[in-house]
Write an enzyme that holds these catalytic residues in place. Structure first.
Site, PDB file in Angstrom:
ATOM      1  N   GLU A  70      -6.770  -4.018   3.278  1.00  0.00           N
ATOM      2  CA  GLU A  70      -5.339  -3.954   3.599  1.00  0.00           C
ATOM      3  C   GLU A  70      -5.055  -3.104   4.838  1.00  0.00           C
ATOM      4  O   GLU A  70      -4.175  -3.446   5.632  1.00  0.00           O
ATOM      5  CB  GLU A  70      -4.578  -3.388   2.395  1.00  0.00           C
ATOM      6  CG  GLU A  70      -3.069  -3.520   2.488  1.00  0.00           C
ATOM      7  CD  GLU A  70      -2.407  -3.245   1.155  1.00  0.00           C
ATOM      8  OE1 GLU A  70      -2.290  -4.183   0.350  1.00  0.00           O
ATOM      9  OE2 GLU A  70      -2.018  -2.081   0.921  1.00  0.00           O
ATOM     10  N   ASP A  71      -5.792  -2.011   5.008  1.00  0.00           N
ATOM     11  CA  ASP A  71      -5.428  -1.031   6.031  1.00  0.00           C
ATOM     12  C   ASP A  71      -6.414  -0.861   7.178  1.00  0.00           C
ATOM     13  O   ASP A  71      -6.212   0.000   8.031  1.00  0.00           O
ATOM     14  CB  ASP A  71      -5.238   0.343   5.370  1.00  0.00           C
ATOM     15  CG  ASP A  71      -4.068   0.375   4.407  1.00  0.00           C
ATOM     16  OD1 ASP A  71      -3.196  -0.510   4.488  1.00  0.00           O
ATOM     17  OD2 ASP A  71      -4.022   1.293   3.567  1.00  0.00           O
TER      18      ASP A  71
END
Length: 170
Positions: free
Chosen positions: A67-68
């Site tokens: 996600e990051d």
């Protein structure tokens, strides 16, 4: 050791911690290095008996990498195995805003219920870290009904209780 691209190597928690530390390098969790959050998620899981080298324990270190960071699900699968990659992917929200990302993750978690325990640990770590940050805590409280309804019946019961206490909802 050679080229790992053709074989699946299942790395353990020590490898996952080092991998996540490298991938999240330079990212902050508030004022602290991002790994503080990852360690908190791991500690929440340890508190209910999840072992470091179980897929959930490994995924605790990796849960935000897809996600990051630029990490892919496939990269996680090759290095840590399909179970860990499935857990990480299930808690990875895809969408253009927080509401869409949450809805996307909740749908994937319902399809892979073991991931609910990981998501609970992540939410607990976030809520507990927000105890003295009123705006953040208010956001998590506002999200509580949809979180609860989306994941009800899944995840470790003790973690549901800990989350309710941290949020001040019973």
């Amino acid at each position: 050791m050679g080229d790992n691209s053709m074989t699946t190597h299942t790395g353990g928690a020590v490898d996952a911690r080092a991998f996540a530390t490298h991938k999240h390098e330079g990212q902050k969790y508030g004022e602290k290095p991002y790994t503080v959050h990852l360690a908190a998620v791991r500690d929440v899981l340890l508190s209910v008996g999840v072992l470091d080298d179980e897929p959930l324990g490994i995924a605790a270190w990796l849960h935000d990498t897809v996600e990051d960071t630029s990490t892919t699900r496939e990269e996680i699968e090759v290095r840590f195995g399909a179970d860990v990659a499935s857990l990480v992917w299930a808690v990875t929200g895809v969408g253009k805003n927080r509401k869409e990302r949450n809805a996307n993750a909740y749908e994937k978690i319902r399809a892979y219920p073991l991931a609910a325990t990981l998501k609970l640990a992540d939410r607990i770590a976030n809520v507990e870290a927000s105890a003295n940050v009123p705006d953040k805590l208010a956001m998590y409280r506002k999200e509580w009904p949809s979180f609860r309804d989306a994941l009800a019946g899944n995840g470790h019961p003790a973690l549901w209780e800990r989350l309710r206490k941290a949020l001040g909802v019973m």
